[in-house]
Design a protein around this motif. Structure first.
Motif, PDB file in Angstrom:
ATOM      1  N   SER A 101       0.741  -1.264  -0.150  1.00  0.00           N
ATOM      2  CA  SER A 101       0.021  -0.026   0.033  1.00  0.00           C
ATOM      3  C   SER A 101       0.961   1.333   0.082  1.00  0.00           C
ATOM      4  CB  SER A 101      -0.826  -0.084   1.215  1.00  0.00           C
ATOM      5  OG  SER A 101      -1.469   1.237   1.658  1.00  0.00           O
ATOM      6  N   CYS A 102       0.475   2.101  -0.904  1.00  0.00           N
ATOM      7  CA  CYS A 102       1.470   3.209  -0.875  1.00  0.00           C
ATOM      8  C   CYS A 102       0.292   4.599  -1.225  1.00  0.00           C
ATOM      9  CB  CYS A 102       2.335   3.146  -2.103  1.00  0.00           C
ATOM     10  SG  CYS A 102       3.285   4.666  -2.427  1.00  0.00           S
ATOM     11  N   ILE A 103       0.109   5.381  -0.336  1.00  0.00           N
ATOM     12  CA  ILE A 103      -0.830   6.382  -0.536  1.00  0.00           C
ATOM     13  C   ILE A 103      -0.005   7.678  -0.413  1.00  0.00           C
ATOM     14  CG2 ILE A 103      -2.958   7.137   0.411  1.00  0.00           C
ATOM     15  CD1 ILE A 103      -3.352   4.231   0.444  1.00  0.00           C
ATOM     16  N   PRO A 104      -0.220   8.536  -1.595  1.00  0.00           N
ATOM     17  CA  PRO A 104       0.362   9.633  -1.634  1.00  0.00           C
ATOM     18  C   PRO A 104      -0.472  10.750  -0.667  1.00  0.00           C
ATOM     19  CG  PRO A 104      -0.166   9.096  -4.038  1.00  0.00           C
ATOM     20  CD  PRO A 104      -0.983   8.007  -2.929  1.00  0.00           C
ATOM     21  N   ILE A 105       0.407  11.632  -0.223  1.00  0.00           N
ATOM     22  CA  ILE A 105      -0.007  12.611   0.675  1.00  0.00           C
ATOM     23  C   ILE A 105      -0.780  13.740   0.041  1.00  0.00           C
ATOM     24  CG2 ILE A 105       0.014  13.663   2.929  1.00  0.00           C
ATOM     25  CD1 ILE A 105       2.086  11.618   3.594  1.00  0.00           C
ATOM     26  N   GLY A 106      -1.722  14.176  -0.486  1.00  0.00           N
ATOM     27  CA  GLY A 106      -2.350  15.211  -0.819  1.00  0.00           C
ATOM     28  C   GLY A 106      -1.563  16.168  -2.076  1.00  0.00           C
ATOM     29  N   GLY A 107      -0.840  15.554  -2.882  1.00  0.00           N
ATOM     30  CA  GLY A 107      -0.006  16.186  -3.792  1.00  0.00           C
ATOM     31  C   GLY A 107       1.000  16.771  -3.284  1.00  0.00           C
ATOM     32  N   THR A 108       1.672  16.633  -2.314  1.00  0.00           N
ATOM     33  CA  THR A 108       2.755  17.108  -1.406  1.00  0.00           C
ATOM     34  C   THR A 108       4.288  16.544  -1.885  1.00  0.00           C
ATOM     35  OG1 THR A 108       2.714  16.361   0.480  1.00  0.00           O
ATOM     36  CG2 THR A 108       1.584  18.448   0.593  1.00  0.00           C
ATOM     37  N   ARG A 109       5.226  16.887  -1.577  1.00  0.00           N
ATOM     38  CA  ARG A 109       6.453  16.386  -1.963  1.00  0.00           C
ATOM     39  C   ARG A 109       7.235  15.960  -0.752  1.00  0.00           C
ATOM     40  NH1 ARG A 109       4.368  15.719  -6.704  1.00  0.00           N
ATOM     41  NH2 ARG A 109       4.764  17.472  -7.973  1.00  0.00           N
ATOM     42  N   TYR A 110       8.243  14.903  -0.944  1.00  0.00           N
ATOM     43  CA  TYR A 110       9.137  14.590   0.030  1.00  0.00           C
ATOM     44  C   TYR A 110      10.527  15.097  -0.482  1.00  0.00           C
ATOM     45  CZ  TYR A 110      12.723  11.823   2.303  1.00  0.00           C
ATOM     46  OH  TYR A 110      13.838  11.280   2.861  1.00  0.00           O
ATOM     47  N   ALA A 111      11.186  15.778   0.052  1.00  0.00           N
ATOM     48  CA  ALA A 111      12.492  16.011  -0.468  1.00  0.00           C
ATOM     49  C   ALA A 111      13.589  15.784   0.833  1.00  0.00           C
ATOM     50  CB  ALA A 111      12.700  17.773  -0.635  1.00  0.00           C
ATOM     51  N   PRO A 112      14.316  14.827   0.315  1.00  0.00           N
ATOM     52  CA  PRO A 112      15.278  14.067   1.636  1.00  0.00           C
ATOM     53  C   PRO A 112      16.300  15.224   1.916  1.00  0.00           C
ATOM     54  CG  PRO A 112      15.250  12.719  -0.435  1.00  0.00           C
ATOM     55  CD  PRO A 112      14.517  14.158  -0.737  1.00  0.00           C
ATOM     56  N   ASP A 113      16.300  15.306   3.408  1.00  0.00           N
ATOM     57  CA  ASP A 113      17.389  16.207   3.984  1.00  0.00           C
ATOM     58  C   ASP A 113      18.568  15.618   4.226  1.00  0.00           C
ATOM     59  OD1 ASP A 113      18.779  18.162   5.230  1.00  0.00           O
ATOM     60  OD2 ASP A 113      17.495  18.217   7.124  1.00  0.00           O
ATOM     61  N   TRP A 114      19.626  15.833   3.113  1.00  0.00           N
ATOM     62  CA  TRP A 114      20.781  14.811   3.238  1.00  0.00           C
ATOM     63  C   TRP A 114      21.694  15.412   4.295  1.00  0.00           C
ATOM     64  CZ3 TRP A 114      20.763  10.817  -0.069  1.00  0.00           C
ATOM     65  CH2 TRP A 114      19.911  10.733  -1.076  1.00  0.00           C
ATOM     66  N   GLU A 115      21.425  16.351   5.145  1.00  0.00           N
ATOM     67  CA  GLU A 115      22.317  16.817   6.005  1.00  0.00           C
ATOM     68  C   GLU A 115      21.838  16.212   7.280  1.00  0.00           C
ATOM     69  OE1 GLU A 115      25.291  18.515   5.222  1.00  0.00           O
ATOM     70  OE2 GLU A 115      24.324  18.213   3.174  1.00  0.00           O
ATOM     71  N   SER A 116      20.741  15.882   7.485  1.00  0.00           N
ATOM     72  CA  SER A 116      20.089  15.561   8.852  1.00  0.00           C
ATOM     73  C   SER A 116      20.940  14.104   9.483  1.00  0.00           C
ATOM     74  CB  SER A 116      18.537  14.968   8.653  1.00  0.00           C
ATOM     75  OG  SER A 116      18.022  16.054   8.482  1.00  0.00           O
ATOM     76  N   GLU A 117      20.763  14.080  10.587  1.00  0.00           N
ATOM     77  CA  GLU A 117      21.355  12.828  11.170  1.00  0.00           C
ATOM     78  C   GLU A 117      20.296  11.690  11.262  1.00  0.00           C
ATOM     79  OE1 GLU A 117      22.568  14.108  15.119  1.00  0.00           O
ATOM     80  OE2 GLU A 117      20.644  14.112  15.854  1.00  0.00           O
TER      81      GLU A 117
END
Ligand SMILES: [Zn+2]
Length: 645
Positions: free
Chosen positions: A19-35
């Motif tokens: 199951s993969c449900i998109p969330i309301g047309g929003t985006r996920y942008a990885p934060d490569w700096e995060s721990e």
């Protein structure tokens, strides 16, 4: 906001998530700096910290302050601290099945949660595939993924009897299998096992037996990757490497049965038990030990067996197998046997089978696998015997000089078995991947060409209902875009809002780094059966596993050259009919020159590509198996005809 490309759609994974449900047309942008933060349960699990470190190489992994909940105490959080995870949708089951996980991707944060360590590991594998397909600065659709396997034990297969991959590659490939969420590996070592004890020490292959160190690395890689190794030691048939030796010939059932043991000889049992003991000791973490027991054609043919079992093949089989089952259980392993002889047993006979055994039912061909295997599976299950199923990702298929799996037959076989697994609630499926009919046979294809069918097996045994096999991708991106803002409750039975891309597109993306738009541009209409034939057109676009792509293209090139070479021997009769005709001679010699050149080129190409994967003498063995007939015709017929100087 970073751009989103069609090729970066969230559903491009193997296996496809439940199951993969998109969330309301929003985006996920990885934060490569995060721990990266792991819950304390995950942090204490060395395999999980290693998997997280492999995925987030160079970034710090730390233990988080929160403990997680009891239902999902294995957690990973990657993103800015201020973004708290908000997992769960109306669709999500309260309690995930074993090995299941929830993955939430939104804003700049990815979170994975699971009730068990394996589940978190599989969530990491999904995230890893998604990130591997992303260009720097690109992003994905925000989504909530909930995922778990259909078949609990999803087993791949190393068959080390014939030609096989270099030992270091056998280690590396385990990680790829785990990335497809396989969790077991059946290994038939035969004489490649580093036997240390007498008398089996003498059976070690002089060049290709694994060293202790190589076996250690293989087993450690499996352990790291949540893959349970199931060692297979033949105990009845397929013992050519033992019974072919002069000093053990007397243990054959008949002189003609070169690989089949006589179960009535105490010396035979002692020999087999010694080998089982050593295999069990060398696989302390394995629950199972596979005893083989398939294809014992000469069963009960010797005078001693006929006398002891009144000529009953079934009784001879059951008596011997029950002794082996007992012995294996004493070694604290659960024995597995192939089903062959059991299918012939009456209900009364079958009731005599020791119930501690697991029966693995194999059937690789035709459209009626369920009809063929269900009667025995039902009888065994009613007796309380555990059963597993065995489709094949590479097998005989009436063509033992195949160069890569016969894709139509293999995909159909996998689909049938995953349906049977659901219907009969099988605890496991093994995607058997054979290298030859038996030790003395011609090598089937090359292991590396079976990644496509292996991945299809992994995909189907994890998520049987994934939509696949549709032609092309046109219209998919619009459907996905239109659906991304809709109500999550509108999902289809498989939980997908938009039709998933066909398996071939997902495989090309995950395994070869070829985006679906590129596949569309280079291939046009395509379906899942077109992978091998498409490879020459994709060569320039492939960015991952390029050696596999080049090998397949080289093998296709050989097949074209070999097909064309038949023009020579087809037309050779005309030379006999018209020995004095100059045009006939020209036609023949022109054909000979062209096809001989084609074969020469493809031979060099195959040998070169193959040496990247196999030890030199195995690569040579393979090449000779494909060119032997051509060489013979050249040396004898064509030389005699004057075609060859
Ligand atoms: Zn016998």
């Amino acid at each position: 906001m970073a751009r989103v490309r069609t090729g970066e759609k969230i559903m491009l994974t193997i296996p496809l998530a439940k199951s993969c449900i998109p969330i309301g047309g929003t985006r996920y942008a990885p934060d490569w700096e995060s721990e990266v933060k792991l819950s304390s349960a995950a942090w204490q699990h060395s395999r999980l910290t290693a998997a997280a470190e492999a995925l987030f190489a160079g970034r710090e992994c730390r233990v988080s302050e929160g403990e997680g909940t009891e239902a999902s105490c294995y957690e990973l959080h990657w993103g800015p601290q201020e973004e708290r995870l908000e997992s769960g949708t109306a669709e999500m089951p309260e309690v995930l099945p074993p090995q299941g996980y929830r993955l939430s991707l939104r804003g700049r944060t990815a979170t994975i949660a699971s009730g068990d360590a394996a589940g978190l590991f599989y969530g990491i594998q999904t995230l890893r595939q998604l990130l591997a397909g992303l260009e720097p600065g690109a992003c994905l659709e925000a989504a909530n993924v909930v995922d778990w396997p259909d078949v609990p034990l999803r087993c791949m297969n190393y068959d080390l009897r014939q030609t096989f991959s270099k030992p270091e590659l056998l280690v590396d490939y385990i990680e790829t299998m785990a990335s497809f969420k396989a969790n077991a590996l059946l290994i038939e070592y035969e004489d490649k096992f580093p036997f240390a004890e007498e008398p089996q020490r003498a059976f070690r292959h002089p060049r290709h037996a694994l060293t202790d160190g190589q076996l250690d690395r293989l087993l450690e890689a499996a352990e790291r990757s949540f893959i349970e190794v199931i060692p297979l030691q033949q105990t009845f048939g397929h013992l050519e490497y033992v019974l072919g030796r002069e000093e053990y010939k007397h243990l054959r059932e008949t002189e003609e049965s070169t690989g089949e043991l006589c179960p009535s000889r105490p010396e035979a049992s002692a020999l087999v038990c010694g080998m089982l003991e050593e295999l069990a000791a060398r696989h302390p973490r394995s629950r199972y030990l596979h005893l083989g027991c398939d294809e014992v054609y000469s069963l009960c043919e010797c005078a001693v067996c006929r006398e002891a079992f009144g000529g009953s093949r079934n009784m001879a089989f059951l008596a011997y197998v029950n002794r082996l089952v007992d012995f294996t259980c004493e070694l604290s392993k659960k024995p597995i046997i192939w089903q062959d002889v059991l299918a012939e047993c009456s209900d009364e006979e079958l009731a005599l089978l020791d119930k501690r055994v697991t029966v693995m039912s194999w059937h690789y061909n035709g459209k009626n696998v369920s009809r063929l295997v269900t009667p025995l599976l039902t009888r065994l299950q009613e007796l309380g015997v555990e059963v597993m199923g065995a489709p094949s990702v590479r097998c005989f298929d009436a063509k033992d000089d195949q160069n890569y799996p016969l894709v139509r037959e293999r995909l159909a076989n996998i689909e049938q078995w995953t349906a049977i697994a659901a219907e009969r609630r099988l605890c496991g499926l093994v995607g058997t991947n054979w290298t030859a009919v038996f030790s003395l046979g011609v090598p089937y294809g090359v292991f590396e060409t079976s990644w496509y069918t292996m991945a299809c097996f992994a995909d189907a045994s994890w998520n049987r209902k994934r939509g696949s096999g549709a032609n092309g991708t046109s219209g998919r991106s619009e459907a996905a875009d239109a659906s991304s803002g809709s109500n999550p409750n509108g999902s289809s039975s498989s939980g997908q809002l938009s039709p998933p891309l066909p398996f071939i597109d997902r495989f090309l993306h995950v395994f070869h780094g070829v985006a679906p738009e590129t596949a569309e541009r280079l291939l046009g209409n395509r379906d899942d059966e077109d992978y091998y034939s498409s490879m020459p057109k994709l060569l320039d676009a492939v960015t991952r596993n390029a050696g596999v792509a080049r090998l397949i293209a080289a093998l296709l090139d050989f097949e074209r050259a070999a097909d064309r070479s038949r023009t020579i021997h087809k037309y050779a009769y005309r030379r006999e009919l018209y020995p004095d005709s100059e045009p006939e001679w020209r036609s023949l010699s022109n054909n000979y020159r062209i096809t001989r050149e084609g074969l020469r080129r493809s031979r060099e190409r195959i040998a070169e590509e193959l040496r990247a994967f196999q030890p030199d003498d195995m690569a040579e063995h393979y090449v000779l198996s494909r060119f032997y007939l051509h060489d013979c015709l050249d040396e004898r017929l064509y030389r005699e005809m004057g075609l060859r100087e």
